[in-house]
Scaffold this motif. Structure first.
Motif, short mmCIF file in Angstrom:
data_model
loop_
_atom_site.label_atom_id
_atom_site.label_comp_id
_atom_site.label_asym_id
_atom_site.label_seq_id
_atom_site.Cartn_x
_atom_site.Cartn_y
_atom_site.Cartn_z
N MET A 50 10.77 -5.13 17.30
CA MET A 50 10.33 -3.88 16.69
C MET A 50 10.17 -4.07 15.20
N PRO A 51 9.08 -3.63 14.61
CA PRO A 51 8.85 -3.86 13.19
C PRO A 51 9.81 -3.07 12.32
N ASP A 52 10.03 -3.57 11.11
CA ASP A 52 10.82 -2.86 10.12
C ASP A 52 10.22 -1.48 9.89
N SER A 53 11.04 -0.53 9.55
CA SER A 53 10.57 0.85 9.43
C SER A 53 9.59 1.00 8.29
N VAL A 54 8.59 1.83 8.50
CA VAL A 54 7.63 2.18 7.45
C VAL A 54 8.04 3.53 6.91
N ASP A 55 8.23 3.58 5.59
CA ASP A 55 8.70 4.83 4.99
C ASP A 55 7.54 5.81 4.89
N GLY A 56 7.21 6.46 5.97
CA GLY A 56 6.09 7.38 5.88
C GLY A 56 5.77 8.09 7.16
N GLY A 57 4.66 8.81 7.18
CA GLY A 57 4.18 9.54 8.34
C GLY A 57 2.73 9.91 8.17
N ASP A 58 2.17 10.62 9.01
CA ASP A 58 0.88 11.28 9.13
C ASP A 58 -0.34 10.69 8.43
N VAL A 59 -1.02 9.79 9.15
CA VAL A 59 -2.24 9.18 8.63
C VAL A 59 -3.24 8.98 9.77
N ALA A 60 -4.55 8.98 9.46
CA ALA A 60 -5.56 8.66 10.46
C ALA A 60 -6.30 7.41 10.05
N ALA A 61 -7.22 6.95 10.89
CA ALA A 61 -7.84 5.65 10.66
C ALA A 61 -8.73 5.66 9.45
N ALA A 62 -10.04 5.56 9.64
CA ALA A 62 -10.92 5.39 8.49
C ALA A 62 -11.20 6.70 7.78
N SER A 63 -10.69 7.79 8.25
CA SER A 63 -10.91 9.07 7.59
C SER A 63 -9.70 9.95 7.82
N ILE A 107 -11.83 1.51 4.81
CA ILE A 107 -12.69 0.79 5.75
C ILE A 107 -11.86 -0.27 6.47
N MET A 108 -11.87 -0.19 7.80
CA MET A 108 -11.16 -1.16 8.61
C MET A 108 -12.18 -2.06 9.31
N PRO A 109 -12.05 -3.38 9.22
CA PRO A 109 -13.02 -4.27 9.89
C PRO A 109 -13.08 -3.99 11.39
N PRO A 110 -14.24 -4.20 12.02
CA PRO A 110 -14.39 -3.86 13.43
C PRO A 110 -13.52 -4.67 14.37
N VAL A 151 3.41 8.06 12.67
CA VAL A 151 2.32 7.16 12.30
C VAL A 151 1.14 7.46 13.23
N VAL A 152 0.00 7.80 12.66
CA VAL A 152 -1.14 8.12 13.51
C VAL A 152 -2.30 7.15 13.32
N TYR A 153 -2.10 6.04 12.60
CA TYR A 153 -3.04 4.93 12.68
C TYR A 153 -2.26 3.62 12.73
N ALA A 154 -2.63 2.78 13.68
CA ALA A 154 -2.10 1.43 13.76
C ALA A 154 -3.18 0.55 14.35
N GLY A 155 -3.31 -0.65 13.81
CA GLY A 155 -4.33 -1.58 14.29
C GLY A 155 -3.75 -2.95 14.57
N LEU A 156 -4.33 -3.64 15.53
CA LEU A 156 -3.95 -5.00 15.89
C LEU A 156 -5.07 -5.93 15.46
N CYS A 157 -4.74 -6.91 14.63
CA CYS A 157 -5.74 -7.83 14.07
C CYS A 157 -5.49 -9.23 14.61
N LEU A 158 -6.45 -9.75 15.38
CA LEU A 158 -6.38 -11.12 15.91
C LEU A 158 -7.37 -11.99 15.15
N LEU A 159 -6.88 -13.09 14.57
CA LEU A 159 -7.72 -14.01 13.82
C LEU A 159 -7.45 -15.43 14.31
#
Length: 373
Positions: free
Chosen positions: A1-14, A27-30, A84-92
């Motif tokens: 489980m990731p370390d806590s993020v001190d925050g709340g309420d966000v959406a993705a690109a808007s 802007i989040m890469p596709p 938290v209302v935005y989270a993304g998984l980035c595979l490189l």
């Protein structure tokens, strides 16, 4: 489980403020795949996770896909609890080595005055995370406070691909960005368990942070109107232009063709292939494109061999392709040419020789991840 993020309420690109006066976006890469933290129904979240995992792991067994989905689901629960209302998984992938990271955005209120906010946060961070690196940075949207640290957690046997508990050490960057005159703050967090590819992920993260912006409804309307007009061309600076012209001149000397030269002033700022592949879209180098027309039929066949012979002898690495010849300054090339490259081709039907000379990528010559020190 990731370390806590001190925050709340966000959406993705808007992101729309509860007050109608402020809009926030980035802007989040596709290739950053959104996780369903905005879904309250468990069945809907499970269906979206299943679709995501089967798309990401098409050649793995159903058991592997299921375990990976369980691991993602285990991380979603604390995110939802933290609003938290935005989270993304980035595979490189870099040089055949795959890696991933998560990007989480949160929003929360604070009680400090703007001038006291960062000193109070820095003191709290240094007390709670004595081994963390805490510093203030300047983003295009304004000042921010960053915390770089690492932490460990254990993947349970049920979620593990091996069926056994796995201890994981993970690096994290948290970037705290105050929203002006709101008493609120955005928190962007990057987490990854791949230290070898950490520079790659943090560089991408830095580029995402540079896109953050906010404005009123009127600002948004003005921006839309501006986007509908023709964009202004980005001009390379004079020093870059002179170096491009110098290298083009050396190439013209080597090819030694007689014909009609174009204006020779077709310069533009471009994004190199390496940066484009990482999802970076801002210009990082410049290019000079020119051609020689009305070349005699008996001269064109010798043009490319002359280029190869001349530049290979000067320490350039050349490669013959279906389109023509590509060359890049090697380690033994003159120091002035370090990072430069060009491509040349001939059109025997149009009797034309075409060249594109490209300056070095400014990102590859700069310190990696300079945003975070």
């Amino acid at each position: 489980m990731p370390d806590s993020v001190d925050g709340g309420d966000v959406a993705a690109a808007s992101l729309r403020d509860e007050s109608p006066k402020l809009r926030i976006g980035w802007i989040m890469p596709p290739f950053v795949r959104e996780l369903p933290v905005d879904v309250s129904e468990a069945e809907t979240a499970a269906a979206r996770l299943h679709a995501l995992v089967t798309d990401l792991l098409p050649n793995h067994s159903a058991d592997d896909q299921y375990r990976f989905a369980l691991g993602l689901a285990a991380q979603l629960e604390p995110m939802v609890e933290a609003d938290v209302v935005y989270a993304g998984l980035c595979l490189l992938e870099e040089q055949g080595h795959p890696s991933f990271s998560t990007i989480v955005v949160s929003r929360f209120r604070h009680d400090s005055d703007d001038e006291d906010l960062f000193p109070a946060m820095r003191e709290a961070f240094e007390r709670r995370y004595p081994d963390a690196e805490v510093q203030q940075v300047e983003l295009p949207c304004g000042p921010a406070l960053t915390r770089i640290s690492s932490y460990g957690f254990v993947i349970g046997a049920q979620e593990s691909p091996t069926g056994q508990e796995i201890p994981v050490q993970q690096a994290q960057i948290q970037v705290h960005i105050p929203l002006p005159d709101t008493g609120e703050m955005l928190v962007f967090a990057l987490d990854s368990p791949f230290p070898e590819q950490w520079d790659l992920h943090s560089e991408l993260f830095a580029e995402i942070l540079k896109t953050i912006g906010w404005g009123t409804d009127q600002d948004v309307e003005d921006y839309r109107a501006m986007r509908q007009s023709a964009p202004a061309a980005v001009e390379p600076d004079d020093a870059v232009k002179q170096e491009l012209y110098w290298h083009s001149s050396r190439l013209m000397d080597a090819v030694a063709l007689r014909g009609r030269m174009d204006s020779g002033r077709q310069l533009s700022s471009v994004t190199c292939g390496t940066c484009w592949g990482k999802g970076l879209r801002s210009a990082c180098s410049a290019q000079h494109r020119w051609h020689i027309g009305q070349v005699a039929d008996d001269e064109l066949p010798n043009a490319l061999p002359r280029v190869i012979e001349s530049f290979s002898s000067q320490g350039w690495q050349t490669e013959t392709t279906d389109e023509g010849v590509r060359a890049r300054a090697g380690d033994s090339a003159p120091e002035r040419s370090a990072g430069y490259s060009f491509s040349v081709s001939v059109d025997t039907e149009a009797n034309t020789f075409t060249a594109e000379v490209t300056s070095p990528c400014v990102r590859s010559s700069a310190a990696v991840d300079s945003l975070f020190g």
